[in-house]
Design a protein around this motif. Structure first.
Motif, PDB file in Angstrom:
ATOM      1  N   ARG A 246       4.485  10.480  -8.275  1.00  0.00           N
ATOM      2  CA  ARG A 246       4.568  10.567  -6.819  1.00  0.00           C
ATOM      3  C   ARG A 246       4.362   9.226  -6.119  1.00  0.00           C
ATOM      4  O   ARG A 246       4.695   9.091  -4.962  1.00  0.00           O
ATOM      5  CB  ARG A 246       3.550  11.569  -6.297  1.00  0.00           C
ATOM      6  CG  ARG A 246       3.897  12.998  -6.645  1.00  0.00           C
ATOM      7  CD  ARG A 246       2.898  13.959  -6.017  1.00  0.00           C
ATOM      8  NE  ARG A 246       3.280  15.317  -6.277  1.00  0.00           N
ATOM      9  CZ  ARG A 246       2.874  16.008  -7.343  1.00  0.00           C
ATOM     10  NH1 ARG A 246       2.098  15.455  -8.236  1.00  0.00           N
ATOM     11  NH2 ARG A 246       3.264  17.255  -7.507  1.00  0.00           N
ATOM     12  N   VAL A 247       3.771   8.263  -6.816  1.00  0.00           N
ATOM     13  CA  VAL A 247       3.499   6.964  -6.210  1.00  0.00           C
ATOM     14  C   VAL A 247       4.186   5.892  -7.052  1.00  0.00           C
ATOM     15  O   VAL A 247       3.919   5.777  -8.243  1.00  0.00           O
ATOM     16  CB  VAL A 247       1.971   6.701  -6.143  1.00  0.00           C
ATOM     17  CG1 VAL A 247       1.695   5.349  -5.520  1.00  0.00           C
ATOM     18  CG2 VAL A 247       1.271   7.795  -5.355  1.00  0.00           C
ATOM     19  N   SER A 248       5.073   5.134  -6.428  1.00  0.00           N
ATOM     20  CA  SER A 248       5.789   4.109  -7.180  1.00  0.00           C
ATOM     21  C   SER A 248       4.835   3.006  -7.632  1.00  0.00           C
ATOM     22  O   SER A 248       3.897   2.652  -6.928  1.00  0.00           O
ATOM     23  CB  SER A 248       6.901   3.503  -6.326  1.00  0.00           C
ATOM     24  OG  SER A 248       6.345   2.815  -5.229  1.00  0.00           O
ATOM     25  N   GLY A 249       5.063   2.516  -8.839  1.00  0.00           N
ATOM     26  CA  GLY A 249       4.226   1.467  -9.391  1.00  0.00           C
ATOM     27  C   GLY A 249       2.979   1.972 -10.080  1.00  0.00           C
ATOM     28  O   GLY A 249       2.202   1.183 -10.598  1.00  0.00           O
TER      29      GLY A 249
ATOM     30  N   VAL B  83       0.851  -1.184   0.000  1.00  0.00           N
ATOM     31  CA  VAL B  83       0.000   0.000   0.000  1.00  0.00           C
ATOM     32  C   VAL B  83       0.887   1.233   0.000  1.00  0.00           C
ATOM     33  O   VAL B  83       1.832   1.329   0.776  1.00  0.00           O
ATOM     34  CB  VAL B  83      -0.914   0.040   1.250  1.00  0.00           C
ATOM     35  CG1 VAL B  83      -1.758   1.289   1.259  1.00  0.00           C
ATOM     36  CG2 VAL B  83      -1.787  -1.196   1.327  1.00  0.00           C
ATOM     37  N   SER B  84       0.593   2.183  -0.896  1.00  0.00           N
ATOM     38  CA  SER B  84       1.280   3.480  -0.894  1.00  0.00           C
ATOM     39  C   SER B  84       0.276   4.543  -0.480  1.00  0.00           C
ATOM     40  O   SER B  84      -0.872   4.528  -0.924  1.00  0.00           O
ATOM     41  CB  SER B  84       1.814   3.820  -2.275  1.00  0.00           C
ATOM     42  OG  SER B  84       2.879   2.984  -2.605  1.00  0.00           O
ATOM     43  N   VAL B  85       0.712   5.450   0.364  1.00  0.00           N
ATOM     44  CA  VAL B  85      -0.152   6.532   0.830  1.00  0.00           C
ATOM     45  C   VAL B  85       0.453   7.852   0.389  1.00  0.00           C
ATOM     46  O   VAL B  85       1.643   8.092   0.565  1.00  0.00           O
ATOM     47  CB  VAL B  85      -0.299   6.505   2.369  1.00  0.00           C
ATOM     48  CG1 VAL B  85      -1.170   7.653   2.838  1.00  0.00           C
ATOM     49  CG2 VAL B  85      -0.878   5.183   2.830  1.00  0.00           C
ATOM     50  N   MET B  86      -0.384   8.696  -0.208  1.00  0.00           N
ATOM     51  CA  MET B  86       0.068  10.020  -0.614  1.00  0.00           C
ATOM     52  C   MET B  86      -0.789  11.048   0.105  1.00  0.00           C
ATOM     53  O   MET B  86      -2.013  11.053  -0.020  1.00  0.00           O
ATOM     54  CB  MET B  86      -0.065  10.195  -2.125  1.00  0.00           C
ATOM     55  CG  MET B  86       0.498  11.525  -2.583  1.00  0.00           C
ATOM     56  SD  MET B  86       0.412  11.758  -4.345  1.00  0.00           S
ATOM     57  CE  MET B  86      -1.340  11.868  -4.593  1.00  0.00           C
ATOM     58  N   ASP B  87      -0.136  11.898   0.870  1.00  0.00           N
ATOM     59  CA  ASP B  87      -0.810  12.944   1.623  1.00  0.00           C
ATOM     60  C   ASP B  87      -0.998  14.166   0.731  1.00  0.00           C
ATOM     61  O   ASP B  87      -0.232  14.385  -0.204  1.00  0.00           O
ATOM     62  CB  ASP B  87       0.028  13.305   2.848  1.00  0.00           C
ATOM     63  CG  ASP B  87      -0.756  14.074   3.884  1.00  0.00           C
ATOM     64  OD1 ASP B  87      -1.884  14.489   3.594  1.00  0.00           O
ATOM     65  OD2 ASP B  87      -0.234  14.255   4.996  1.00  0.00           O
ATOM     66  N   SER B  88      -1.989  14.967   1.007  1.00  0.00           N
ATOM     67  CA  SER B  88      -2.261  16.155   0.194  1.00  0.00           C
ATOM     68  C   SER B  88      -1.131  17.176   0.267  1.00  0.00           C
ATOM     69  O   SER B  88      -1.013  18.031  -0.607  1.00  0.00           O
ATOM     70  CB  SER B  88      -3.574  16.806   0.614  1.00  0.00           C
ATOM     71  OG  SER B  88      -3.495  17.264   1.945  1.00  0.00           O
TER      72      SER B  88
ATOM     73  N   VAL C  96      -3.074   3.780  -2.442  1.00  0.00           N
ATOM     74  CA  VAL C  96      -3.029   2.969  -3.643  1.00  0.00           C
ATOM     75  C   VAL C  96      -2.695   1.552  -3.205  1.00  0.00           C
ATOM     76  O   VAL C  96      -1.612   1.284  -2.674  1.00  0.00           O
ATOM     77  CB  VAL C  96      -1.974   3.479  -4.635  1.00  0.00           C
ATOM     78  CG1 VAL C  96      -1.925   2.604  -5.864  1.00  0.00           C
ATOM     79  CG2 VAL C  96      -2.274   4.919  -5.019  1.00  0.00           C
ATOM     80  N   LEU C  97      -3.654   0.636  -3.404  1.00  0.00           N
ATOM     81  CA  LEU C  97      -3.458  -0.768  -3.072  1.00  0.00           C
ATOM     82  C   LEU C  97      -2.887  -1.421  -4.324  1.00  0.00           C
ATOM     83  O   LEU C  97      -3.521  -1.418  -5.367  1.00  0.00           O
ATOM     84  CB  LEU C  97      -4.778  -1.413  -2.675  1.00  0.00           C
ATOM     85  CG  LEU C  97      -5.580  -0.665  -1.605  1.00  0.00           C
ATOM     86  CD1 LEU C  97      -6.911  -1.340  -1.366  1.00  0.00           C
ATOM     87  CD2 LEU C  97      -4.785  -0.550  -0.331  1.00  0.00           C
TER      88      LEU C  97
END
Length: 89
Positions: free
Chosen positions: A25-28, A2-7, A83-84
């Protein structure tokens, strides 16, 4: 995974679509533009290969499954995104 992106990652930048916030900003996660100004985008998580099913990710916003993807969501309304990246998540 799981990737987490904060505002905080995109608040200071002039983005108009949620997919712009995900770009780079998010890998994958790949955001692929249509090449037409103002055109649609495709979001792919961990590659593009699927034998039997669609390659479109599943979007769940506030517990509701969205059929239209990320269209119509204001980036200013987002606190964070998760993002799962696999079925076990």
């Amino acid at each position: 995974a799981v990737s987490v992106m904060d505002s905080k990652a995109f608040k200071e930048q002039p983005i108009t679509r949620v997919s712009d916030a995900l770009q780079g900003r998010v890998s994958g996660v790949q955001v692929i533009g249509s090449g037409i100004p103002g055109g649609g985008v495709k979001v792919r998580v961990r590659g593009t290969g699927s034998i039997h099913n669609s390659n479109e990710p599943l979007y769940v916003v506030d517990g509701v499954v969205r059929e239209s993807g990320l269209d119509g969501i204001n980036p200013e309304d987002i606190q964070n995104m998760q993002v799962l990246k696999d079925a076990s998540s």
